[in-house]
Design a protein around this motif. Structure first.
Motif, PDB file in Angstrom:
ATOM      1  N   ALA A 234       0.831  -1.206   0.000  1.00 20.99           N
ATOM      2  CA  ALA A 234       0.000   0.000   0.000  1.00 20.99           C
ATOM      3  C   ALA A 234       0.865   1.255   0.000  1.00 20.99           C
ATOM      4  CB  ALA A 234      -0.929  -0.015   1.214  1.00 20.99           C
ATOM      5  N   ALA A 235       1.924   1.267   0.816  1.00 22.96           N
ATOM      6  CA  ALA A 235       2.810   2.422   0.860  1.00 22.96           C
ATOM      7  C   ALA A 235       3.515   2.625  -0.475  1.00 22.96           C
ATOM      8  CB  ALA A 235       3.834   2.247   1.987  1.00 22.96           C
ATOM      9  N   VAL A 236       3.962   1.539  -1.082  1.00 22.76           N
ATOM     10  CA  VAL A 236       4.640   1.609  -2.379  1.00 22.76           C
ATOM     11  C   VAL A 236       3.671   2.089  -3.456  1.00 22.76           C
ATOM     12  CG1 VAL A 236       5.689   0.195  -4.177  1.00 22.76           C
ATOM     13  CG2 VAL A 236       6.374  -0.114  -1.793  1.00 22.76           C
ATOM     14  N   PHE A 237       2.449   1.627  -3.390  1.00 22.71           N
ATOM     15  CA  PHE A 237       1.415   2.046  -4.353  1.00 22.71           C
ATOM     16  C   PHE A 237       1.238   3.559  -4.293  1.00 22.71           C
ATOM     17  CE2 PHE A 237      -2.155   0.103  -6.790  1.00 22.71           C
ATOM     18  CZ  PHE A 237      -2.860   1.251  -7.104  1.00 22.71           C
ATOM     19  N   LEU A 238       1.125   4.104  -3.087  1.00 19.04           N
ATOM     20  CA  LEU A 238       0.946   5.546  -2.935  1.00 19.04           C
ATOM     21  C   LEU A 238       2.183   6.307  -3.389  1.00 19.04           C
ATOM     22  CD1 LEU A 238      -0.751   7.932  -2.016  1.00 19.04           C
ATOM     23  CD2 LEU A 238       0.105   7.555   0.318  1.00 19.04           C
ATOM     24  N   ASN A 239       3.367   5.813  -3.033  1.00 22.24           N
ATOM     25  CA  ASN A 239       4.601   6.460  -3.480  1.00 22.24           C
ATOM     26  C   ASN A 239       4.683   6.519  -5.001  1.00 22.24           C
ATOM     27  OD1 ASN A 239       5.518   6.913  -0.899  1.00 22.24           O
ATOM     28  ND2 ASN A 239       6.925   5.178  -0.854  1.00 22.24           N
ATOM     29  N   THR A 240       4.257   5.450  -5.652  1.00 20.06           N
ATOM     30  CA  THR A 240       4.279   5.395  -7.113  1.00 20.06           C
ATOM     31  C   THR A 240       3.349   6.447  -7.710  1.00 20.06           C
ATOM     32  OG1 THR A 240       4.792   3.031  -7.042  1.00 20.06           O
ATOM     33  CG2 THR A 240       3.903   3.892  -9.107  1.00 20.06           C
ATOM     34  N   MET A 241       2.167   6.562  -7.155  1.00 18.60           N
ATOM     35  CA  MET A 241       1.215   7.567  -7.627  1.00 18.60           C
ATOM     36  C   MET A 241       1.770   8.974  -7.451  1.00 18.60           C
ATOM     37  SD  MET A 241      -1.746   8.011  -8.979  1.00 18.60           S
ATOM     38  CE  MET A 241      -2.838   9.407  -9.290  1.00 18.60           C
ATOM     39  N   ALA A 242       2.323   9.236  -6.274  1.00 18.59           N
ATOM     40  CA  ALA A 242       2.813  10.575  -5.966  1.00 18.59           C
ATOM     41  C   ALA A 242       3.970  10.980  -6.866  1.00 18.59           C
ATOM     42  CB  ALA A 242       3.235  10.632  -4.497  1.00 18.59           C
ATOM     43  N   ALA A 243       4.920  10.086  -7.057  1.00 22.84           N
ATOM     44  CA  ALA A 243       6.097  10.420  -7.864  1.00 22.84           C
ATOM     45  C   ALA A 243       5.743  10.640  -9.325  1.00 22.84           C
ATOM     46  CB  ALA A 243       7.150   9.317  -7.731  1.00 22.84           C
ATOM     47  N   GLY A 244       4.799   9.865  -9.848  1.00 26.96           N
ATOM     48  CA  GLY A 244       4.367  10.094 -11.223  1.00 26.96           C
ATOM     49  C   GLY A 244       3.772  11.483 -11.398  1.00 26.96           C
ATOM     50  N   CYS A 245       3.021  11.927 -10.402  1.00 26.75           N
ATOM     51  CA  CYS A 245       2.393  13.252 -10.475  1.00 26.75           C
ATOM     52  C   CYS A 245       3.418  14.370 -10.384  1.00 26.75           C
ATOM     53  CB  CYS A 245       1.375  13.396  -9.343  1.00 26.75           C
ATOM     54  SG  CYS A 245      -0.080  12.338  -9.516  1.00 26.75           S
ATOM     55  N   THR A 246       4.354  14.284  -9.438  1.00 29.32           N
ATOM     56  CA  THR A 246       5.338  15.356  -9.318  1.00 29.32           C
ATOM     57  C   THR A 246       6.337  15.338 -10.474  1.00 29.32           C
ATOM     58  OG1 THR A 246       6.634  13.951  -7.800  1.00 29.32           O
ATOM     59  CG2 THR A 246       5.166  15.591  -6.812  1.00 29.32           C
ATOM     60  N   GLY A 247       6.589  14.150 -11.039  1.00 34.11           N
ATOM     61  CA  GLY A 247       7.423  14.110 -12.233  1.00 34.11           C
ATOM     62  C   GLY A 247       6.779  14.854 -13.385  1.00 34.11           C
ATOM     63  N   LEU A 248       5.490  14.636 -13.574  1.00 37.45           N
ATOM     64  CA  LEU A 248       4.739  15.330 -14.619  1.00 37.45           C
ATOM     65  C   LEU A 248       4.793  16.843 -14.417  1.00 37.45           C
ATOM     66  CD1 LEU A 248       1.190  14.279 -15.848  1.00 37.45           C
ATOM     67  CD2 LEU A 248       1.737  16.666 -15.398  1.00 37.45           C
ATOM     68  N   LEU A 249       4.530  17.286 -13.180  1.00 35.49           N
ATOM     69  CA  LEU A 249       4.500  18.723 -12.890  1.00 35.49           C
ATOM     70  C   LEU A 249       5.885  19.347 -13.022  1.00 35.49           C
ATOM     71  CD1 LEU A 249       2.075  18.683  -9.820  1.00 35.49           C
ATOM     72  CD2 LEU A 249       1.548  19.387 -12.166  1.00 35.49           C
ATOM     73  N   GLY A 250       6.910  18.618 -12.589  1.00 36.42           N
ATOM     74  CA  GLY A 250       8.266  19.150 -12.702  1.00 36.42           C
ATOM     75  C   GLY A 250       8.677  19.371 -14.144  1.00 36.42           C
ATOM     76  N   TRP A 251       8.347  18.410 -15.011  1.00 40.11           N
ATOM     77  CA  TRP A 251       8.697  18.538 -16.431  1.00 40.11           C
ATOM     78  C   TRP A 251       7.954  19.726 -17.055  1.00 40.11           C
ATOM     79  CZ3 TRP A 251      11.304  14.205 -19.136  1.00 40.11           C
ATOM     80  CH2 TRP A 251      11.569  14.493 -20.479  1.00 40.11           C
ATOM     81  N   LEU A 252       6.668  19.859 -16.753  1.00 42.26           N
ATOM     82  CA  LEU A 252       5.899  20.971 -17.309  1.00 42.26           C
ATOM     83  C   LEU A 252       6.411  22.318 -16.814  1.00 42.26           C
ATOM     84  CD1 LEU A 252       2.202  19.707 -17.266  1.00 42.26           C
ATOM     85  CD2 LEU A 252       3.859  19.664 -19.139  1.00 42.26           C
ATOM     86  N   PHE A 253       6.833  22.381 -15.563  1.00 36.87           N
ATOM     87  CA  PHE A 253       7.389  23.616 -15.012  1.00 36.87           C
ATOM     88  C   PHE A 253       8.625  24.038 -15.802  1.00 36.87           C
ATOM     89  CE2 PHE A 253      10.449  25.671 -12.142  1.00 36.87           C
ATOM     90  CZ  PHE A 253       9.707  26.797 -11.759  1.00 36.87           C
ATOM     91  N   VAL A 254       9.500  23.103 -16.097  1.00 39.51           N
ATOM     92  CA  VAL A 254      10.701  23.410 -16.869  1.00 39.51           C
ATOM     93  C   VAL A 254      10.328  23.874 -18.273  1.00 39.51           C
ATOM     94  CG1 VAL A 254      12.780  22.427 -17.909  1.00 39.51           C
ATOM     95  CG2 VAL A 254      12.190  21.876 -15.545  1.00 39.51           C
ATOM     96  N   GLU A 255       9.397  23.161 -18.909  1.00 39.26           N
ATOM     97  CA  GLU A 255       8.986  23.555 -20.264  1.00 39.26           C
ATOM     98  C   GLU A 255       8.413  24.970 -20.280  1.00 39.26           C
ATOM     99  OE1 GLU A 255       7.924  19.705 -22.966  1.00 39.26           O
ATOM    100  OE2 GLU A 255       6.298  20.529 -21.747  1.00 39.26           O
ATOM    101  N   GLN A 256       7.602  25.290 -19.296  1.00 36.95           N
ATOM    102  CA  GLN A 256       6.988  26.622 -19.260  1.00 36.95           C
ATOM    103  C   GLN A 256       8.050  27.708 -19.117  1.00 36.95           C
ATOM    104  OE1 GLN A 256       3.625  27.569 -19.624  1.00 36.95           O
ATOM    105  NE2 GLN A 256       4.590  29.587 -19.718  1.00 36.95           N
ATOM    106  N   ARG A 257       9.000  27.487 -18.223  1.00 40.32           N
ATOM    107  CA  ARG A 257      10.045  28.493 -17.995  1.00 40.32           C
ATOM    108  C   ARG A 257      11.032  28.561 -19.156  1.00 40.32           C
ATOM    109  NH1 ARG A 257      11.138  30.910 -13.290  1.00 40.32           N
ATOM    110  NH2 ARG A 257      13.370  30.910 -13.810  1.00 40.32           N
TER     111      ARG A 257
END
Length: 436
Positions: A234-257
């Motif tokens: 369960a903990a690994v499942f949540l970690n996987t979800m969270a990291a996928g989301c912040t990876g997406l946001l981090g990449w978009l932040f770089v592209e925008q800037r």
């Protein structure tokens, strides 16, 4: 260790059955992800390179791969023996932990399949399909199997002697495929028109669909590695979800800037980068650590994909920039964010563990990257000199779909010169005649 227990836990078995199916789905998902990123003339070839890997790796895994990776160590933590060649001695009552050994072997098989398929993205548009058919099973035995034994096998040196942590495959899967992809794209050389012609993805909806299937399958990949329906899963499942989301946001932040435009391709790539990085660390870090791991990967990988233009290596679909770099980020950050509550012992620098764990992680990264690169480069050179690994200029110019598979993904790809796109769908009386 395999035991002859009378019963496996039914809950754990049910979860691992589902997780195995999820990981297998990742390879068709990868086929769509890669297929959408190439040009129209090589879509089917890209799909085929992933799909054929399922069959090729399965055959060698069942023959000797599983035994060499997970059989009893034959010395120095480098490789397992042939005790279970042909899956011998693994009856329905054989148990690995709390699950049937045959299920465990199948689960691990799906990891090997998707790892081999990942490499195809580095050489998209220019590799001979016949050479790929030889490369995949040989690479699986020479590179993936030994590294899997080092990390997960009984007595493997990385886990037993070095003490480096890798919960779900940052070393054998991500770094192994990324370093191998770099070696192979150096062997084959750049595509025709590299750094001159626009080589944009032909179908971004397909890319996003593929990324979505990868994300879905990744829950089986990571949480399934707990080998049980329990709190760790369960903990690994949540970690996987969270990291996928912040990876997406981090990449978009770089592209925008950097570019002023957050892109669909960037969103898909960022999610994958976050998932890549959390793969080794998902069982070692808590939720705050997972958020940072994903974000770091999204930011770093978004810059790393451009290195190929400066360093002049044609990594067609960014296997190096996402999988190698993301795998390194996730594996090293274990040395900073590992928590005793997750690992059962080891702690990272930020949780009072000092620099020791970070050092172990760095040694593991260097060893696996160097081994995978060296062996793959040698294998690629050998195949190129004997079978020829690079497609001809005519094949590459026309497209591998038509010249290799005698098919095209879209009807307009085989119409005569001057015929409009979609003309094949019109009634014959309405078709526009080609101009002389």
């Amino acid at each position: 260790m395999i035991t002859a227990a009378a019963h496996a836990d039914t809950g754990d078995t049910a979860w691992l059955l589902a997780a195995t199916a999820l990981v297998l789905l990742m390879t068709p998902g990868l086929a769509l992800f890669y297929g959408g990123m190439v040009r129209t003339k090589s879509v089917l070839n890209m799909l085929m390179m992933s799909f054929v890997s399922i069959a090729l790796v399965t055959v060698v895994w069942l023959a000797v791969g599983y035994s060499l990776a997970f059989g009893p160590d034959v010395g120095a933590g480098l490789l397992g023996g042939l005790t279970h060649a042909g899956m011998s001695g693994l009856g329905p009552d054989s148990v690995q932990g709390t699950v049937p050994t045959l299920l465990f072997a199948t689960f691990q098989l799906t990891f090997a399949i998707v790892t081999a398929a990942l490499i195809s993205g580095a050489v998209a548009d220019r590799a001979k399909f016949g050479a790929w058919l030889v490369f995949v099973p040989v690479w699986a035995l020479l590179v993936y199997v030994p590294v899997a034994h080092w990390v997960w096998g009984p007595g493997g040196w990385i886990a037993r002697y070095l003490g480096a942590l890798d919960f779900a495959g940052g070393l054998p899967v991500e770094i192994g495929s990324g370093a191998s992809g770099l070696a192979l794209c150096l062997v084959l050389g750049p595509r025709l028109g590299f750094k001159k012609d626009a080589m944009r993805p032909h179908n971004l909806p397909m890319v996003v669909m593929g990324a979505g299937l990868l994300w879905f399958g990744w829950f089986g990949f990571n949480a399934g590695s707990a080998l049980g329906a329990n709190g760790l899963a369960a903990a690994v499942f949540l970690n996987t979800m969270a990291a996928g989301c912040t990876g997406l946001l981090g990449w978009l932040f770089v592209e925008q800037r950097r570019d002023g435009h957050p892109t669909t391709l960037g969103a898909a790539s960022g999610a994958v980068a976050g998932l890549v990085a959390i793969t080794p660390s998902c069982g070692s870090v808590s939720l705050p650590g997972a958020l940072v791991v994903g974000l770091a990967a999204g930011v770093v990988c978004s810059y790393a994909v451009s290195w190929k233009f400066r360093l002049n290596y044609d990594d067609s679909l960014d296997v190096v920039g996402v999988h190698l770099v993301g795998g390194v980020v996730g594996t090293l950050l274990i040395g900073l964010f590992a928590e005793r509550a997750m690992t059962g012992g080891a702690e990272g620098l930020l949780y009072g563990g000092g620099l020791a764990q970070l050092g172990r992680q760095a040694v593991a990264v260097a060893a696996v990257a160097a081994y995978a690169f060296t062996v793959t480069y040698g294998l690629g050179r050998l195949l190129d000199r004997t079978l020829g690994f690079r497609a001809s200029e005519d094949q590459e110019h026309t497209g591998l779909d038509l010249t290799v598979h005698a098919e095209t993904a879209y009807d307009h790809g085989v119409l005569g010169h001057g015929a409009p796109v979609g003309a094949s769908l019109l009634p014959s009386a309405q078709k526009v005649k080609p101009q002389p």
